[in-house]
Design a protein around this motif. Sequence first.
Motif, PDB file in Angstrom:
ATOM      1  N   ALA A 193      62.966 -25.134  40.232  1.00 36.91           N
ATOM      2  CA  ALA A 193      61.602 -25.589  40.486  1.00 36.91           C
ATOM      3  C   ALA A 193      60.730 -24.435  40.971  1.00 36.91           C
ATOM      4  CB  ALA A 193      61.606 -26.717  41.510  1.00 36.91           C
ATOM      5  N   GLY A 194      61.299 -23.554  41.801  1.00 36.75           N
ATOM      6  CA  GLY A 194      60.538 -22.419  42.299  1.00 36.75           C
ATOM      7  C   GLY A 194      60.147 -21.449  41.188  1.00 36.75           C
ATOM      8  N   ILE A 220      59.804 -35.724  27.834  1.00 39.98           N
ATOM      9  CA  ILE A 220      58.344 -35.739  27.705  1.00 39.98           C
ATOM     10  C   ILE A 220      57.700 -35.736  29.098  1.00 39.98           C
ATOM     11  CG2 ILE A 220      56.356 -37.081  26.919  1.00 39.98           C
ATOM     12  CD1 ILE A 220      58.178 -38.206  24.696  1.00 39.98           C
ATOM     13  N   THR A 221      58.191 -36.615  29.967  1.00 37.44           N
ATOM     14  CA  THR A 221      57.644 -36.699  31.318  1.00 37.44           C
ATOM     15  C   THR A 221      57.838 -35.393  32.072  1.00 37.44           C
ATOM     16  OG1 THR A 221      58.214 -39.059  31.321  1.00 37.44           O
ATOM     17  CG2 THR A 221      57.676 -38.063  33.441  1.00 37.44           C
ATOM     18  N   PHE A 222      59.004 -34.777  31.898  1.00 32.97           N
ATOM     19  CA  PHE A 222      59.301 -33.490  32.544  1.00 32.97           C
ATOM     20  C   PHE A 222      58.313 -32.415  32.093  1.00 32.97           C
ATOM     21  CE2 PHE A 222      61.419 -29.397  31.591  1.00 32.97           C
ATOM     22  CZ  PHE A 222      61.648 -28.933  32.877  1.00 32.97           C
ATOM     23  N   HIS A 321      70.299 -34.399  30.513  1.00 29.21           N
ATOM     24  CA  HIS A 321      69.559 -35.519  31.092  1.00 29.21           C
ATOM     25  C   HIS A 321      69.619 -35.492  32.612  1.00 29.21           C
ATOM     26  CE1 HIS A 321      68.253 -39.977  30.432  1.00 29.21           C
ATOM     27  NE2 HIS A 321      67.381 -39.274  31.107  1.00 29.21           N
ATOM     28  N   ALA A 322      70.790 -35.154  33.162  1.00 29.59           N
ATOM     29  CA  ALA A 322      70.908 -35.104  34.618  1.00 29.59           C
ATOM     30  C   ALA A 322      69.974 -34.046  35.207  1.00 29.59           C
ATOM     31  CB  ALA A 322      72.356 -34.824  35.013  1.00 29.59           C
ATOM     32  N   PHE A 323      69.854 -32.908  34.535  1.00 31.45           N
ATOM     33  CA  PHE A 323      68.956 -31.848  35.009  1.00 31.45           C
ATOM     34  C   PHE A 323      67.507 -32.298  34.946  1.00 31.45           C
ATOM     35  CE2 PHE A 323      66.106 -28.356  33.807  1.00 31.45           C
ATOM     36  CZ  PHE A 323      66.187 -27.566  34.952  1.00 31.45           C
ATOM     37  N   VAL A 324      67.099 -32.840  33.811  1.00 29.79           N
ATOM     38  CA  VAL A 324      65.715 -33.285  33.658  1.00 29.79           C
ATOM     39  C   VAL A 324      65.383 -34.363  34.685  1.00 29.79           C
ATOM     40  CG1 VAL A 324      64.151 -34.527  32.115  1.00 29.79           C
ATOM     41  CG2 VAL A 324      65.494 -32.612  31.244  1.00 29.79           C
ATOM     42  N   MET A 327      64.854 -32.760  38.028  1.00 30.47           N
ATOM     43  CA  MET A 327      63.582 -32.036  38.079  1.00 30.47           C
ATOM     44  C   MET A 327      62.397 -32.990  38.192  1.00 30.47           C
ATOM     45  SD  MET A 327      64.072 -28.765  38.149  1.00 30.47           S
ATOM     46  CE  MET A 327      62.532 -28.019  37.591  1.00 30.47           C
ATOM     47  N   LEU A 328      62.541 -34.183  37.657  1.00 28.57           N
ATOM     48  CA  LEU A 328      61.472 -35.175  37.796  1.00 28.57           C
ATOM     49  C   LEU A 328      61.331 -35.631  39.248  1.00 28.57           C
ATOM     50  CD1 LEU A 328      61.936 -37.402  34.614  1.00 28.57           C
ATOM     51  CD2 LEU A 328      60.164 -35.701  35.078  1.00 28.57           C
TER      52      LEU A 328
END
Length: 547
Positions: A193-194, A220-222, A321-324, A327-328
Amino acid sequence: MTYRVAELIADSLAAHGVDRAFCVPGESFLPLLDALHDRNDIDLVTCRHEGSAGLAAVADAKLTGRAGVVMASRGPGAFNAALGLHVAAQEAIPLIMLVGQVDRPNLDRDAVQEVDCGRSFAGLLKWSVRLNSADLVPEMMARAFAAALAGTPGPVAVELPEDLLAETAEGLVARTNELALPEPGIDAIKRAAGLLAASEKPIVLVGGECRTASFREDLITFSEKWDVPVVTLNKMQDQFPNDHRLWAGQFGFFTSPSHAKLLERADLIVAIGTRLGDLSSLGFAFPRQSEPRQPLIHVYPDTDAIGKRFRTDVAVVSGSHAFVSAMLAAPAASPDRKQWLQETAAVRAATHGWPRIGVPSEDVLGHAVAAIASHFKADGIVTTDSGNFAGWVHRIFSLAPASRLLGSACGAMGSGVPAGLAASLRYPDRQVIAFCGDGGFLMTGNELATAVDRRANLMIVVSNNCSYGTIRSHQERTFPNRPYGTDLSNPDFAALARSFGASGFVIEDAESAPGIVGEAMSVRGPVVVEVRSDVRQTLDKSLVATR
């Protein structure tokens, strides 16, 4: 009736979610065929060649997310099916190949067609096992599926000695093993994220590790939350909506100069669900390792795939998917990227913006593909064989969130028709269009007989330029005006289709394309549309003529 090892294996397939298998029947696994006879939970698709069966099983795995299953006899059958093993290994697709083996007393005695799969396919397989006793079948079958699905998915071979299949298995029960799914740690998400928040020109590369509808929605949301453009990798064009402002296009076998320049300017690469092979890294050139080096966030569920070729700033051993999802949930902040997004949009338009006017009439294939794309439904499925003709499909088709693309990411010829067959069986009520070249169709096109037998709703488009066109183009660049060995003498594909019991149409000129496509689209059941074109009318020529 006696409960045999054959029934135990069938129960094991069902326990692992297998509801369809592809095969060419062999005498070496007759008890297994018999065990499937009275079941209604596993559909056995009889193909005309083991290579087609393997490719269809790979395509089915892409659609379901489960391991595909191909059954073949030993020796010639296994080697024919090995094409599917190669594709599964190259494209990281879970695949189980069940191989009928000679009976145990004759093993290692050079019996007819005996083959050691573990030794023969060692460079392709994730794991190989020969079942030797009934009591080990539940454990070994569970291990086979776990091996195919864990980490980097891939192919597994299970040898079935024919005498073992007929042996009693009373008291034995199929079992499954829980699959370990890695997830990102809190520290990795904070660092990712940083880097994203600080970057001015980030770009996300998305591979095919996860292909679920829910992942695509969250992707898409990410992208919107972090305001970051997304490039889909080779044959992954369906991973992100093609009309979305943040889609930056697809990398192909021959990445466009516009994409290469775009990647050069990026100040952060976020690779999700890809091993970063030669195609996705532009020949191992990106992320750039020389100064100024491009920072890399690499997300993949296999530690062996991360840090192997590139210095990695944030290594995330996790499913896509777990990463996205993580991050959401993280706080997002990013600088103004208006200029960067304008640049990525321009690259997308240059690579995928097919001109609606000015396309020369000589480009018969371009006009035909454009006509077909105008009828393509939002939830349609398109498959592409290997060949230059696929460039028209990728440039002209615009894939919606519910669309699916099954392409030959590793360049295996012959995949178009088997993939189309698998898709039409998996989704009988959806539109399925398979694009092939004349060379690829004549490798596996006999599966049209299977499609007719199954009354599959499948349209096959054959680009007939009487040439191995892709090889011809390489040949012309390397040895100008000296083509050799790449010309083809072809049948009348439409007449051939009708001889199989399918419908057949021919497009010979640009003007007739819309009308013939409309007529072909009205046909229910297998249909072949032959597009006759000039091998010298390349995609590049067509684009130059419309600039």
